[in-house]
Scaffold this motif. Sequence first.
Motif, PDB file in Angstrom:
ATOM      1  N   TRP A   1      59.103  57.646  53.766  1.00 16.63           N
ATOM      2  CA  TRP A   1      60.276  58.499  53.389  1.00 16.63           C
ATOM      3  C   TRP A   1      59.401  59.929  52.753  1.00 16.63           C
ATOM      4  CZ3 TRP A   1      65.020  56.773  54.917  1.00 16.63           C
ATOM      5  CH2 TRP A   1      65.199  55.757  55.345  1.00 16.63           C
TER       6      TRP A   1
ATOM      7  N   CYS B   1      64.716  60.879  54.625  1.00 14.69           N
ATOM      8  CA  CYS B   1      64.531  60.400  56.285  1.00 14.69           C
ATOM      9  C   CYS B   1      63.013  62.473  56.370  1.00 14.69           C
ATOM     10  CB  CYS B   1      64.924  61.491  57.460  1.00 14.69           C
ATOM     11  SG  CYS B   1      67.149  59.869  57.212  1.00 14.69           S
TER      12      CYS B   1
ATOM     13  N   ARG C   1      64.717  55.272  59.945  1.00 13.20           N
ATOM     14  CA  ARG C   1      63.115  54.308  59.625  1.00 13.20           C
ATOM     15  C   ARG C   1      63.497  52.934  60.071  1.00 13.20           C
ATOM     16  NH1 ARG C   1      58.871  55.687  59.648  1.00 13.20           N
ATOM     17  NH2 ARG C   1      58.316  53.904  58.362  1.00 13.20           N
TER      18      ARG C   1
ATOM     19  N   SER D   1      62.399  63.179  61.962  1.00 17.11           N
ATOM     20  CA  SER D   1      62.590  61.711  62.350  1.00 17.11           C
ATOM     21  C   SER D   1      64.199  62.259  62.651  1.00 17.11           C
ATOM     22  CB  SER D   1      62.893  60.772  61.166  1.00 17.11           C
ATOM     23  OG  SER D   1      63.162  61.487  60.211  1.00 17.11           O
TER      24      SER D   1
END
Length: 209
Positions: free
Chosen positions: A139, A148, A132, A152
């Motif tokens: 989140w 995560c 991120r 992602s």
Amino acid sequence: ALLAALAAEDPLLNICMDAKHHKRQPGPEGKLYEQCSPWKDNACCTANTSLEAHKDHSYLYNFNWNHCGVMPAKCKRHFIQDTCLYECSPNLGPWIEQADSSWRRQRILNVPLCREDCEEWWQDCKDALTCRDNWHKGWNWATGTNRCPWGSVCRPFSQVFPRPQDLCERVWSGSFRLSPERRGSGRCIQMWFDPARGNPNAAVAEFYA
């Protein structure tokens, strides 16, 4: 006495923000833990908050530094120092803004962070991994700690934050801005300082107030 007089004249000086773990008023703490210790003479954090700031899974925000594998110690120390500054500093008044969130009524915005503090943070973290670029949001909190989001990818900081400025300004949604000024200039906030020489950030707050 001088600080008290200044604070009486200007409400932006020597104050604590209205947030989750901050004291109502800054004051001395007998002992703050390790990296938070520079603020012990006049702090917005308690000793317990300073201890929790050093833990991988602290009750402060249930935030996990190790969301993409273990964060290297040389990188983590900057995030601990950043937490100490945020929780303990009574010198962030000129940058306190109202915050519309469930866990704090105020936040900091565009604090001018000294160039070296930002550059060293990036240098020590560039090989660490994250998924991120803004750690305030996005989140997966299903387990009670940040993970995560699905789909992602963990990538090196140097890809997520190509420049020191990107790290300092984006990781906490604009809490900091990269200052062109250097430590000791009296024009930028230092995350790192030697308390034996006094807290340089008091004069910086006074300048911007």
